[in-house]
Design a protein around this motif. Structure first.
Motif, short mmCIF file in Angstrom:
data_model
loop_
_atom_site.label_atom_id
_atom_site.label_comp_id
_atom_site.label_asym_id
_atom_site.label_seq_id
_atom_site.Cartn_x
_atom_site.Cartn_y
_atom_site.Cartn_z
N ASP A 127 5.03 20.12 100.36
CA ASP A 127 3.81 20.50 101.05
C ASP A 127 4.14 21.21 102.37
O ASP A 127 5.15 20.89 103.02
CB ASP A 127 2.94 19.28 101.33
CG ASP A 127 2.27 18.76 100.06
OD1 ASP A 127 2.57 19.29 98.98
OD2 ASP A 127 1.47 17.81 100.14
N PRO A 128 3.32 22.14 102.80
CA PRO A 128 3.62 22.94 104.00
C PRO A 128 3.42 22.17 105.30
O PRO A 128 2.58 21.27 105.39
CB PRO A 128 2.63 24.10 103.91
CG PRO A 128 1.49 23.57 103.11
CD PRO A 128 2.09 22.60 102.12
N LEU A 138 -3.52 30.13 108.29
CA LEU A 138 -4.72 29.57 107.67
C LEU A 138 -5.25 30.36 106.48
O LEU A 138 -5.69 29.78 105.48
CB LEU A 138 -5.82 29.40 108.72
CG LEU A 138 -5.76 28.13 109.54
CD1 LEU A 138 -6.91 28.06 110.53
CD2 LEU A 138 -5.78 26.90 108.64
N ASP A 139 -5.25 31.68 106.57
CA ASP A 139 -5.81 32.48 105.49
C ASP A 139 -5.12 32.21 104.16
O ASP A 139 -5.75 32.07 103.12
CB ASP A 139 -5.73 33.97 105.82
CG ASP A 139 -6.70 34.36 106.92
OD1 ASP A 139 -7.70 33.63 107.10
OD2 ASP A 139 -6.47 35.38 107.60
N GLU A 140 -3.79 32.10 104.20
CA GLU A 140 -3.04 31.84 102.97
C GLU A 140 -3.17 30.38 102.56
O GLU A 140 -3.34 30.06 101.37
CB GLU A 140 -1.57 32.19 103.17
CG GLU A 140 -0.72 31.94 101.92
CD GLU A 140 0.74 32.30 102.13
OE1 GLU A 140 1.54 32.04 101.21
OE2 GLU A 140 1.07 32.83 103.21
N LEU A 141 -3.10 29.46 103.52
CA LEU A 141 -3.13 28.03 103.20
C LEU A 141 -4.45 27.59 102.58
O LEU A 141 -4.48 26.69 101.74
CB LEU A 141 -2.87 27.21 104.46
CG LEU A 141 -1.43 27.16 104.98
CD1 LEU A 141 -1.37 26.39 106.28
CD2 LEU A 141 -0.51 26.52 103.94
N ALA A 142 -5.54 28.21 102.97
CA ALA A 142 -6.87 27.79 102.51
C ALA A 142 -6.96 27.74 100.99
O ALA A 142 -7.68 26.91 100.42
CB ALA A 142 -7.93 28.71 103.08
N ASP A 143 -6.24 28.62 100.32
CA ASP A 143 -6.30 28.68 98.85
C ASP A 143 -5.17 27.91 98.18
O ASP A 143 -5.11 27.87 96.95
CB ASP A 143 -6.25 30.14 98.38
CG ASP A 143 -7.48 30.93 98.83
OD1 ASP A 143 -8.56 30.32 98.90
OD2 ASP A 143 -7.33 32.13 99.12
N HIS A 144 -4.28 27.34 98.97
CA HIS A 144 -3.11 26.69 98.37
C HIS A 144 -2.98 25.21 98.73
O HIS A 144 -2.00 24.56 98.36
CB HIS A 144 -1.82 27.42 98.79
CG HIS A 144 -1.70 28.78 98.19
ND1 HIS A 144 -2.27 29.90 98.76
CD2 HIS A 144 -1.10 29.21 97.05
CE1 HIS A 144 -2.01 30.95 98.01
NE2 HIS A 144 -1.30 30.57 96.98
N LYS A 181 -13.56 25.97 111.00
CA LYS A 181 -14.17 27.29 111.16
C LYS A 181 -13.63 28.29 110.15
O LYS A 181 -14.37 29.14 109.64
CB LYS A 181 -13.91 27.79 112.59
CG LYS A 181 -14.54 29.13 112.90
CD LYS A 181 -14.26 29.52 114.34
CE LYS A 181 -14.85 30.90 114.67
NZ LYS A 181 -14.55 31.30 116.08
N ARG A 182 -12.34 28.17 109.83
CA ARG A 182 -11.69 29.16 108.97
C ARG A 182 -11.59 28.76 107.51
O ARG A 182 -11.34 29.62 106.66
CB ARG A 182 -10.28 29.43 109.52
CG ARG A 182 -10.24 30.05 110.92
CD ARG A 182 -10.39 31.55 110.87
NE ARG A 182 -9.27 32.14 110.18
CZ ARG A 182 -8.11 32.47 110.78
NH1 ARG A 182 -7.95 32.25 112.09
NH2 ARG A 182 -7.13 33.02 110.09
N THR A 183 -11.72 27.49 107.20
CA THR A 183 -11.61 27.03 105.81
C THR A 183 -12.73 26.04 105.51
O THR A 183 -13.43 25.60 106.40
CB THR A 183 -10.26 26.33 105.55
OG1 THR A 183 -10.31 25.00 106.04
CG2 THR A 183 -9.11 27.07 106.20
N LYS A 184 -12.85 25.70 104.26
CA LYS A 184 -13.83 24.69 103.83
C LYS A 184 -13.13 23.40 103.41
O LYS A 184 -13.74 22.54 102.77
CB LYS A 184 -14.67 25.23 102.68
CG LYS A 184 -15.54 26.43 103.06
CD LYS A 184 -16.38 26.91 101.88
CE LYS A 184 -17.24 28.09 102.28
NZ LYS A 184 -18.06 28.59 101.15
#
Length: 666
Positions: free
Chosen positions: A107-108, A134-140, A167-170
């Motif tokens: 895990d990252p 965050l942009d990449e992690l949100a989907d992984h 704010k950046r992910t759900k």
């Protein structure tokens, strides 16, 4: 409204009881298979049965309470969603501490400059690395865990990181200061990581229960059992799912005390996945001061002092075929019993087992099948290419491994999918062995016998067949489970006495005592209290295990639903703490993540102590009410540490602990 509904969702069965609050007794009980892909099915099945059996209506229910072994089983089996850990003010070397590196797996981790000092003073916080990732992690990943340096003294940086992620992910976010006020950052980070992994699992359980209650028109409060045996509201538990580790076993201890009225006992609870062993002292379970230890992880969760072992009725049966004399190994992984799987898919399981029996050469994949568990899609976030390719070939219908896998290299890939909770393996288990021997008859005994026959074809290091008949092999499995249970009971009580239980159980003197070996020097072992056996299969194993260690064994009438009983007879209990230290200006600083003070610096020790006690008492009372308690009482304790030098007393530090308790509001 004089009845309570108690539920326990285990790895194999979901139990339900209707408890008569006026008679203080069980009015009815029922069981249904746990449906991991959709927990609502198993919950509705058990709850609907028990309501029908009791004749109790929705309006008669004043309280609903659930316990579960799902979180415990997930940690024992190494399952859980992929989680990103954000470490604020920590370095790479901190990952090596508290078992955090092993828990992380692949895990990252994101390291951010920041954090606070021991007095809560902030260091500069830099969020740029997190913003980039965050942009990449949100989907992984399925969740985030946030741990800040000295966040228990000032949680501001954890809160800032949480707000950015929201704010950046759900994805859900867990902060370490929400779970513990104790020092030891890496251990807090470990607890936070595990909590984040469990959020989805516990949310599914609570939502499934709420869904059933809504359809039945039951409006009673919904409570959840924590690992120390206390109750909290469902909403409270959703924020702290890690606190439900050992929930089922803790509820069992409460239930065991209620069923037997015994104040001193060793309690052993066997389920499908785990065996849980604890000590009952003066009518209460011992609490582990060092934090709950499950699946090899030592957390900061206050829970019963219990040793959890990967041994149960559904434990994987394996052979160590490299030894000169092949030995049976059980667990820690849980399988779907082949006799149970064949109930749902007889047209698939039976022909495959017969085909494999007719093959000239046995293989290590014989008698094994794989199917998807139906977990939500977000649990599959971050799969490797090989894992994604394999799971794409696995369906809801069991497939034999000798046809599914393209080579031995895919075994490791399959194991990774099982560890993520995405795939379940069906195979031979102790529950199947009981079917072969005729002790159990509720599933497909023919499938169990065929699977056992596959094991009899295997050979040890000398080239000799392992066993002559399916019945003989199954008895070997049962005997192994009984012996292993006895060993775990002894190991646990030695640990409770402060000894290294695992090594002592293997000593020649203990073996002589257990085997009752004759000789000039004869060994005997005595324990100071009896054994209470719990679980649906307790009568099948524990009397024999108790005999090995020379114990009296009590299996109460409702031992099979002790956890569901414990879920409704407990109390709400929460704690709030504060620390007092002196800063460089000799002021007394009061810190605590759950208390509110208009001023936290004091010139006099007595003023600091008084303010801390008042704040903790108020916060604990409010926390207990949020957790669902009624008529709350609060007890406050202090621990003041000071030294005397040259006849002068010097303050070092102080801890304040407020404990609030009460029965659930109905």
């Amino acid at each position: 409204m004089s009845f309570s509904l108690g539920l326990d969702t285990g790895g194999t069965y979901t139990d339900a009881v209707i408890f008569d609050n006026l008679q203080n007794s069980v009015a009815a009980k029922a069981k249904s298979l746990t449906t991991r892909h959709d927990l609502a099915v198993g919950i509705a099945g058990a709850a609907a049965k028990v309501l029908k059996n009791s004749g109790v209506t929705a309006g008669d229910i004043s309280l609903v309470s659930i316990s579960t072994t799902l979180a415990t089983n997930a940690l024992v089996e190494g399952q859980g969603g992929r989680t990103a850990l954000v470490m604020i003010g920590f370095g790479e070397k901190d990952i090596e501490r508290a078992g955090l590196k092993n828990a992380l797996r692949d895990d990252p981790v994101i390291f951010l400059p920041g954090g606070h000092d021991t007095f809560g003073n902030a260091k500069p916080l830099d969020l740029s690395a997190l913003e980039t990732a965050l942009d990449e992690l949100a989907d992984h990943v399925s969740a985030f865990a946030v741990a800040g340096y000295f966040a228990v003294r000032n949680p501001a940086h954890e809160i800032a990181v949480r707000e950015l992620i929201h704010k950046r992910t759900k994805r859900p976010v867990t902060c370490s200061h929400e779970l513990s006020s104790k020092l030891n950052g890496p251990k807090r980070a470990l607890t936070t990581l595990l909590n984040a992994r469990l959020i989805d699992m516990i949310a599914r359980l609570i939502n499934a229960t709420k869904g059933f209650l809504d359809t039945q028109g039951i409006t009673a409060p919904l409570m959840v059992v924590r690992g120390d045996g206390s109750l909290v509201s469902a909403q409270f538990a959703l924020q702290r799912p890690i606190e439900t580790i050992l929930s089922g076993p803790a509820a069992s201890i409460v239930g065991a005390h209620f069923l037997t009225d015994m104040d001193e006992a060793i309690i052993a609870d066997i389920g499908g996945t785990t065996t849980d062993i604890a000590i009952l002292d003066e009518g209460r379970p011992r609490i582990d001061d060092a934090g709950a230890s499950v699946g090899g992880y030592r957390t900061m969760v206050e829970a019963v002092a219990m040793r959890t072992h990967g041994l149960g009725g559904d434990s994987e049966v394996k052979l160590d075929e490299t030894a000169l004399h092949a030995t049976i190994q059980l667990g820690p992984r849980r399988l779907s019993p082949i006799s149970l799987t064949a109930i749902a898919h007889p047209d698939i399981i039976m022909p495959v087992l017969k085909r494999q029996l007719n093959q000239l050469i046995p293989t290590r994949l014989d008698g094994r099948f794989a199917f998807v568990t139906g977990m939500p899609e977000n649990m599959a976030a971050g799969l490797s290419k090989s894992q994604a390719a394999l799971i794409a070939r696995i369906t809801e219908v069991p497939q034999p491994l000798d046809k599914l896998l393209k080579g031995t290299a895919e075994l490791a890939t399959l194991d990774a999918l099982v560890s993520r909770g995405l795939v379940l393996i069906a195979g031979f288990t102790p529950s199947d062995a009981k079917h072969v021997c005729g002790a159990f008859t509720h599933w497909n005994s023919e499938a169990a016998t065929l699977a056992a026959a596959l094991f009899t074809r295997k050979r040890d290091g000398n080239g000799n067949p392992l066993c002559g008949t399916p019945e003989a092999f199954s008895q070997m499995v049962i005997n192994r489970l009984i012996q292993q249970s006895a060993n775990y009971i002894l190991e646990s009580v030695f640990y409770e006495d402060g000894l290294d239980g695992a090594s002592i159980v293997k000593s020649p003197l203990i073996e002589r005592a257990l085997n009752r070996t004759p000789g000039i020097a004869r060994m005997a072992l005595f324990l100071d209290r009896p054994l209470i056996g719990l679980g649906a299969s307790a009568t099948a194993y524990y009397p024999a295990a108790a005999d090995i260690v020379g114990l009296q064994c009590h299996v109460p009438v409702d031992a099979d639903v002790a956890n569901a009983i414990g879920a409704v007879v407990g109390q709400v209990r929460v704690q709030v703490s504060a620390e007092i230290v002196q800063n460089d200006n000799m002021q007394f600083a009061v810190t605590g993540t759950e208390i509110e003070l208009s001023e936290n610096l004091f010139t006099e020790e007595e003023d600091a102590l008084s303010a801390a006690k008042t704040a903790c008492e108020r916060a604990a009372s409010e926390k207990a009410e949020r957790a669902g308690a009624n008529n709350v009482t609060v007890a406050v304790k202090d621990d003041i540490r000071a030294t005397v030098l040259d006849g002068q007393r010097h303050f070092v530090s102080a801890s304040i602990l407020a404990t609030a308790s009460g029965r659930p509001a109905s």
